[in-house]
Scaffold this motif. Structure first.
Motif, PDB file in Angstrom:
ATOM      1  N   THR A  75       0.837  -1.201   0.000  1.00  0.00           N
ATOM      2  CA  THR A  75       0.000   0.000   0.000  1.00  0.00           C
ATOM      3  C   THR A  75       0.872   1.250   0.000  1.00  0.00           C
ATOM      4  OG1 THR A  75      -1.790  -1.138   1.145  1.00  0.00           O
ATOM      5  CG2 THR A  75      -1.790   1.253   1.252  1.00  0.00           C
ATOM      6  N   LEU A  76       1.905   1.242   0.826  1.00  0.00           N
ATOM      7  CA  LEU A  76       2.816   2.397   0.857  1.00  0.00           C
ATOM      8  C   LEU A  76       3.556   2.569  -0.461  1.00  0.00           C
ATOM      9  CD1 LEU A  76       4.258   2.056   4.469  1.00  0.00           C
ATOM     10  CD2 LEU A  76       2.597   3.733   3.632  1.00  0.00           C
ATOM     11  N   GLN A  78       2.508   1.629  -3.466  1.00  0.00           N
ATOM     12  CA  GLN A  78       1.554   2.120  -4.464  1.00  0.00           C
ATOM     13  C   GLN A  78       1.182   3.576  -4.204  1.00  0.00           C
ATOM     14  OE1 GLN A  78       0.783   0.290  -7.141  1.00  0.00           O
ATOM     15  NE2 GLN A  78       2.065  -1.301  -6.247  1.00  0.00           N
ATOM     16  N   LEU A  79       1.144   3.957  -2.941  1.00  0.00           N
ATOM     17  CA  LEU A  79       0.772   5.321  -2.584  1.00  0.00           C
ATOM     18  C   LEU A  79       1.876   6.311  -2.926  1.00  0.00           C
ATOM     19  CD1 LEU A  79      -1.328   7.139  -1.182  1.00  0.00           C
ATOM     20  CD2 LEU A  79      -0.166   6.637   0.969  1.00  0.00           C
ATOM     21  N   PHE A  80       3.119   5.990  -2.549  1.00  0.00           N
ATOM     22  CA  PHE A  80       4.209   6.947  -2.719  1.00  0.00           C
ATOM     23  C   PHE A  80       4.927   6.836  -4.063  1.00  0.00           C
ATOM     24  CE2 PHE A  80       4.082   6.721   2.024  1.00  0.00           C
ATOM     25  CZ  PHE A  80       3.587   7.998   2.201  1.00  0.00           C
ATOM     26  N   GLY A  85      -4.381   6.912  -5.020  1.00  0.00           N
ATOM     27  CA  GLY A  85      -4.718   7.556  -3.768  1.00  0.00           C
ATOM     28  C   GLY A  85      -4.670   6.533  -2.642  1.00  0.00           C
ATOM     29  N   VAL A  86      -5.046   6.960  -1.456  1.00  0.00           N
ATOM     30  CA  VAL A  86      -4.954   6.087  -0.283  1.00  0.00           C
ATOM     31  C   VAL A  86      -5.844   4.856  -0.436  1.00  0.00           C
ATOM     32  CG1 VAL A  86      -5.369   5.936   2.199  1.00  0.00           C
ATOM     33  CG2 VAL A  86      -4.377   8.011   1.238  1.00  0.00           C
ATOM     34  N   PHE A  87      -7.106   5.046  -0.773  1.00  0.00           N
ATOM     35  CA  PHE A  87      -8.026   3.920  -0.860  1.00  0.00           C
ATOM     36  C   PHE A  87      -7.713   3.033  -2.060  1.00  0.00           C
ATOM     37  CE2 PHE A  87     -10.517   6.985   1.647  1.00  0.00           C
ATOM     38  CZ  PHE A  87     -10.659   6.207   2.783  1.00  0.00           C
ATOM     39  N   GLU A  88      -7.361   3.645  -3.170  1.00  0.00           N
ATOM     40  CA  GLU A  88      -7.013   2.858  -4.357  1.00  0.00           C
ATOM     41  C   GLU A  88      -5.762   2.023  -4.104  1.00  0.00           C
ATOM     42  OE1 GLU A  88      -6.045   3.468  -9.105  1.00  0.00           O
ATOM     43  OE2 GLU A  88      -6.383   5.213  -7.849  1.00  0.00           O
ATOM     44  N   ALA A  89      -4.772   2.602  -3.440  1.00  0.00           N
ATOM     45  CA  ALA A  89      -3.557   1.856  -3.117  1.00  0.00           C
ATOM     46  C   ALA A  89      -3.854   0.696  -2.183  1.00  0.00           C
ATOM     47  CB  ALA A  89      -2.513   2.786  -2.501  1.00  0.00           C
ATOM     48  N   PHE A  90      -4.735   0.931  -1.210  1.00  0.00           N
ATOM     49  CA  PHE A  90      -5.113  -0.134  -0.278  1.00  0.00           C
ATOM     50  C   PHE A  90      -5.828  -1.270  -1.006  1.00  0.00           C
ATOM     51  CE2 PHE A  90      -8.257  -2.042   2.612  1.00  0.00           C
ATOM     52  CZ  PHE A  90      -7.400  -2.576   3.556  1.00  0.00           C
TER      53      PHE A  90
END
Length: 117
Positions: A75-76, A78-80, A85-90
């Motif tokens: 998740t991190l 994909q996010l950084f 975004g946060v939810f999409e990365a999760f």
């Protein structure tokens, strides 16, 4: 190795940006956790015997810490590194974590059924 191969394919593709690192990082993390988890399940010696015995008796629960680590780190990544975004990365990280639990749980269950260790 898998992450480096995916990065080489991304470089050949020609769409150069920071987001091209998200996919290879995700693949690298998945296979890192997969090899570590399954390798630990198939290992016959070393480590704490009580922990190994518990993992043999509870193969699906023993796969959860590795899947949680993969979920957080992917998740991190994909996010950084990606454009998510946060939810999409999760939500993008849920499938690899579920696959890790599935593969490690099946390997542990087969090992338990065969009576190895």
């Amino acid at each position: 190795m898998v992450g480096a191969t995916d990065l080489a394919i991304e470089l050949i593709d020609g769409d150069w940006s920071l987001s091209m690192l998200a996919g290879p990082a995700g693949w690298g993390l998945f296979f890192f956790f997969l090899v570590g988890t399954v390798g630990a399940r198939l290992r016959r010696e070393g480590g704490d015997k009580r922990l190994r015995r518990w993992a043999n008796e509870h193969p699906w629960q023993a796969a959860l810490p590795a899947a949680g680590g993969l979920l957080v780190l992917n998740t991190l990544a994909q996010l950084f590194l990606g454009d998510a975004g946060v939810f999409e990365a999760f939500f993008e990280s849920l499938f690899p974590a579920a696959m890790l639990v599935t593969v490690a749980g099946v390997v542990g269950s087969v090992k338990k059924a065969r009576g190895k260790d």
